[in-house]
Design a protein around this motif. Structure first.
Motif, PDB file in Angstrom:
ATOM      1  N   VAL A  26      31.636  38.821  35.738  1.00 30.80           N
ATOM      2  CA  VAL A  26      32.554  38.750  36.757  1.00 30.80           C
ATOM      3  C   VAL A  26      31.984  37.665  37.891  1.00 30.80           C
ATOM      4  N   SER A  27      30.931  37.825  38.323  1.00 35.44           N
ATOM      5  CA  SER A  27      30.305  36.819  39.416  1.00 35.44           C
ATOM      6  C   SER A  27      30.132  35.373  38.842  1.00 35.44           C
ATOM      7  N   ALA A  70      31.918  33.998  36.181  1.00 37.11           N
ATOM      8  CA  ALA A  70      33.227  33.721  36.056  1.00 37.11           C
ATOM      9  C   ALA A  70      34.023  33.031  37.304  1.00 37.11           C
ATOM     10  N   GLN A  71      33.792  33.779  38.474  1.00 41.07           N
ATOM     11  CA  GLN A  71      34.108  33.207  39.899  1.00 41.07           C
ATOM     12  C   GLN A  71      33.415  31.842  40.124  1.00 41.07           C
ATOM     13  N   LEU A  82      34.730  29.112  38.065  1.00 43.42           N
ATOM     14  CA  LEU A  82      35.943  28.642  38.348  1.00 43.42           C
ATOM     15  C   LEU A  82      35.954  27.863  39.845  1.00 43.42           C
ATOM     16  N   THR A  83      35.263  28.239  40.519  1.00 43.76           N
ATOM     17  CA  THR A  83      34.923  27.474  41.993  1.00 43.76           C
ATOM     18  C   THR A  83      34.325  26.212  41.720  1.00 43.76           C
ATOM     19  N   ASN A 106      37.371  33.560  47.411  1.00 45.26           N
ATOM     20  CA  ASN A 106      36.805  34.103  46.022  1.00 45.26           C
ATOM     21  C   ASN A 106      37.808  33.405  44.911  1.00 45.26           C
ATOM     22  N   TRP A 107      38.658  34.411  44.222  1.00 46.99           N
ATOM     23  CA  TRP A 107      39.330  33.970  43.155  1.00 46.99           C
ATOM     24  C   TRP A 107      40.765  33.092  43.701  1.00 46.99           C
TER      25      TRP A 107
END
Length: 60
Positions: free
Chosen positions: A4-5, A7-8, A11-12, A41-42
């Motif tokens: 999850v980290s 992926a975040q 994305l950023t 964040n997301w």
């Protein structure tokens, strides 16, 4: 949790790379404002990809 980290972060990074390569005319609103928004964040990167870029329709 690590996935999850990653992926975040990915994305950023993708959002910042896209924002950096676009001219101000290709961005909906201020590039500075989108840069700050992408720190959230997301929500920031997803909002940028969904609403921050101009001219992404099929007929453009």
């Amino acid at each position: 949790m690590v996935v999850v980290s990653l992926a975040q972060i990915s994305l950023t990074v993708a959002g910042y790379r896209d924002l950096a390569k676009r001219s101000a005319d290709e961005v909906e609103g201020s590039k500075l404002a989108w840069g700050v928004a992408m720190l959230a964040n997301w929500v920031g990167p997803i909002a940028y990809f969904a609403k921050g870029r101009k001219g992404l329709g099929l007929n453009d």
